[in-house]
Scaffold this motif. Structure first.
Motif, short mmCIF file in Angstrom:
data_model
loop_
_atom_site.label_atom_id
_atom_site.label_comp_id
_atom_site.label_asym_id
_atom_site.label_seq_id
_atom_site.Cartn_x
_atom_site.Cartn_y
_atom_site.Cartn_z
N ASP A 18 0.83 -1.21 0.00
CA ASP A 18 0.00 0.00 0.00
C ASP A 18 0.86 1.26 0.00
O ASP A 18 0.41 2.31 -0.45
N ARG A 19 2.09 1.15 0.51
CA ARG A 19 2.96 2.32 0.64
C ARG A 19 4.29 2.08 -0.08
O ARG A 19 4.65 0.95 -0.37
N GLY A 20 4.99 3.16 -0.32
CA GLY A 20 6.29 3.09 -0.97
C GLY A 20 7.41 3.06 0.05
O GLY A 20 7.27 2.50 1.13
N LEU A 21 8.54 3.69 -0.31
CA LEU A 21 9.73 3.74 0.55
C LEU A 21 10.20 2.34 0.93
O LEU A 21 10.59 2.07 2.06
N ALA A 22 10.14 1.42 -0.05
CA ALA A 22 10.57 0.04 0.17
C ALA A 22 11.55 -0.39 -0.91
O ALA A 22 11.56 -1.56 -1.30
N GLY A 23 12.34 0.53 -1.39
CA GLY A 23 13.32 0.20 -2.42
C GLY A 23 12.64 -0.20 -3.72
O GLY A 23 11.70 0.45 -4.17
N ALA A 24 13.12 -1.29 -4.32
CA ALA A 24 12.59 -1.76 -5.61
C ALA A 24 11.48 -2.79 -5.43
O ALA A 24 11.15 -3.50 -6.39
N PHE A 25 10.91 -2.87 -4.24
CA PHE A 25 9.91 -3.91 -3.94
C PHE A 25 8.74 -3.87 -4.92
O PHE A 25 8.40 -4.88 -5.54
N ASN A 26 8.10 -2.71 -5.08
CA ASN A 26 6.94 -2.61 -5.96
C ASN A 26 7.33 -2.61 -7.43
O ASN A 26 6.67 -3.25 -8.26
N SER A 27 8.40 -1.90 -7.77
CA SER A 27 8.80 -1.82 -9.18
C SER A 27 9.20 -3.19 -9.72
O SER A 27 9.02 -3.47 -10.91
N ASN A 28 9.72 -4.06 -8.87
CA ASN A 28 10.07 -5.42 -9.32
C ASN A 28 8.83 -6.21 -9.73
O ASN A 28 8.86 -7.00 -10.68
N VAL A 29 7.72 -6.00 -9.02
CA VAL A 29 6.47 -6.66 -9.40
C VAL A 29 5.97 -6.11 -10.73
O VAL A 29 5.52 -6.86 -11.60
N PHE A 30 6.05 -4.78 -10.90
CA PHE A 30 5.63 -4.19 -12.17
C PHE A 30 6.46 -4.73 -13.32
O PHE A 30 5.92 -5.06 -14.39
N LYS A 31 7.76 -4.84 -13.10
CA LYS A 31 8.63 -5.40 -14.15
C LYS A 31 8.30 -6.86 -14.40
O LYS A 31 8.34 -7.32 -15.55
N GLY A 32 7.96 -7.60 -13.33
CA GLY A 32 7.60 -9.00 -13.49
C GLY A 32 6.33 -9.17 -14.32
O GLY A 32 6.26 -10.06 -15.18
N VAL A 33 5.34 -8.33 -14.06
CA VAL A 33 4.09 -8.39 -14.84
C VAL A 33 4.35 -8.03 -16.30
O VAL A 33 3.86 -8.69 -17.23
N THR A 34 5.14 -6.98 -16.52
CA THR A 34 5.46 -6.55 -17.89
C THR A 34 6.21 -7.65 -18.64
O THR A 34 5.92 -7.93 -19.81
N VAL A 65 10.94 -12.27 -7.06
CA VAL A 65 9.67 -12.12 -7.77
C VAL A 65 9.27 -13.46 -8.38
O VAL A 65 10.06 -14.09 -9.10
N GLN A 66 8.06 -13.89 -8.08
CA GLN A 66 7.55 -15.17 -8.58
C GLN A 66 6.34 -14.93 -9.47
O GLN A 66 5.49 -14.10 -9.18
N ALA A 67 6.27 -15.69 -10.57
CA ALA A 67 5.08 -15.72 -11.42
C ALA A 67 4.54 -17.14 -11.33
O ALA A 67 5.06 -18.05 -11.98
N GLU A 68 3.52 -17.31 -10.51
CA GLU A 68 3.02 -18.66 -10.18
C GLU A 68 1.60 -18.84 -10.71
O GLU A 68 0.72 -18.03 -10.46
#
Length: 300
Positions: A85-101, A186-189
Motif C-alpha cells: 500500500d505504501r512506498g519507501l521500500a526500495g525496488a519492492f513494488n517496481s520489481n512486481v511491475f517489471k515481473g508483470v510486464t 519475484v515469482q510468477a506462479e
C-alpha cells in the motif's frame, strides 16, 4: 561556496530525515517479525494440503477436478499483481511491475491487451495499472489494512468464479517471495488451471504412491476433493499475500537502513563543509582586522 546559514539548514534537515528513517526501520523490523511468523506457520499447512490433494487426485476421475483443472486454449488471462500500500521500500513494488510486464511480453505477447486483466492487490499496484491500457478487476486496495484469510478469500473466489465461468482461461499470480530480510524473489506462479504435481523419478508410480497412504474417506473421496480444491486455491493466494507482506517489511527495513547510513555519510560531508566554511570566514575576518590595523598604523 554555500553560506554558513545554508549549510546549517541542510544539516538540520538531513538530521531530521535520519531520525525518521531510523524510526521507520525500527517499525518495519517489528512488523517483519510478525509477518515472518505468519508465513512460517502457513507454509507447512499449505505444502501438506497440496501434497494430500496431489495424492488424492492422481487416482481420481478427471470429472472431479475438471472444473478447476481443465486446460483451455489461452485467450483471456487474469494476472494477480500483489504489491504494498505504501512506498519507501526500495525496488519492492517496481520489481512486481517489471515481473508483470515481462510476463505479458514473453508468455502473452500474442494476446490483445484487451484480453489481459489485472487484479491489483495493494494500492501501489492499483495506482500503477490504472494508468496502463489494461483492465482492472475488483478493488482490493484494503487487503493489507485488514489482512486476514477472509479478506483474501473474497479475491480468490472472484478469480475462481471468473475461471469456471470462462471469463479467464489462465490465472497467474505475480508477487515477491520472502527469502530473508535482504532478499525477495519475484515469482510468477500459475493459480489456475491446476498444475498436476509430478511424481519424482525413482519413486513409486502415481497409483502406488496414492494407494500407499492409508486414507479413510468420509464422505467419499470425490466429495472431499471437491471441498479441498477450492480451499487449496484460496490458501495458495493467501500464502502469496503473506509472502508479499513479509517481503515488503523486509525490503522497507533494508531500504531505511541504507537511507540512515547514507544520511550519516551526508552529515559527515556537510559538517566538514560547515567547518571549512566557518574557518574560511574566521580567517577572512582576521585578515580584515590585521589589514585595518596596518592601515591605521601607516596613517599615523
Amino acid at each position: 561556496m554555500a553560506s554558513l546559514k545554508e549549510v546549517r539548514s541542510r544539516i538540520q534537515s538531513v538530521s531530521s530525515t535520519q531520525q525518521i528513517t531510523k524510526a521507520m526501520k525500527m517499525v518495519s523490523a517489528a512488523k517483519l517479525r510478525r509477518a515472518q511468523d505468519g508465513v512460517t506457520r502457513l507454509r507447512p499447512y499449505a505444502q501438506r494440503l497440496t501434497s494430500i490433494l496431489a495424492n488424492l487426485t492422481r487416482t481420481t476421475t478427471d470429472e472431479v477436478v475438471s472444473e478447476y483443472g481443465v486446460a483451455r486454449e489461452v485467450r483471456r488471462v487474469l494476472i494477480i499483481a500483489i504489491t504494498s500500500d505504501r512506498g519507501l521500500a526500495g525496488a519492492f513494488n517496481s520489481n512486481v511491475f517489471k515481473g508483470v510486464t515481462a510476463l505479458i511480453g514473453q508468455r502473452y505477447a500474442n494476446l490483445p491487451r484487451t484480453n489481459i486483466s489485472i487484479m491489483a492487490i495493494g494500492k501501489k499496484a492499483n495506482d500503477y495499472f490504472s494508468r496502463r491500457d489494461l483492465k482492472l478487476v475488483g478493488d482490493y486496495t484494503h487487503v493489507f489494512s485488514q489482512l486476514s484469510f477472509d479478506t483474501v478469500r473474497v479475491a480468490a473466489e472472484e478469480a475462481m468464479r471468473g475461471f469456471t465461468e470462462g471469463s479467464y482461461d489462465e490465472i497467474v499470480m505475480v508477487y515477491n517471495e520472502f527469502k530473508n530480510v535482504a532478499t525477495q524473489i519475484v515469482q510468477a506462479e500459475q493459480l489456475l488451471p491446476l498444475v498436476p504435481t509430478p511424481v519424482p523419478a525413482g519413486t513409486p508410480s502415481a497409483n502406488e504412491a496414492a494407494n500407499s497412504i492409508d486414507y479413510i474417506f468420509e464422505p467419499s473421496k470425490e466429495e472431499i476433493i471437491r471441498s479441498l480444491i477450492p480451499l487449496s486455491i484460496k490458501t495458495q493466494l493467501y500464502k502469496a499475500v503473506l509472502e508479499s507482506n513479509a517481503s515488503e517489511h523486509g525490503a522497507r527495513m533494508t531500504a531505511m537502513d541504507k537511507a540512515t547510513d547514507n544520511a550519516g555519510e551526508l552529515l559527515k560531508s556537510l559538517k566538514l563543509t560547515y567547518n571549512r566554511t566557518r574557518q574560511a570566514a574566521i580567517t577572512t575576518e582576521i585578515l580584515e582586522i590585521v589589514g585595518g590595523a596596518e592601515a591605521l598604523a601607516a596613517s599615523r
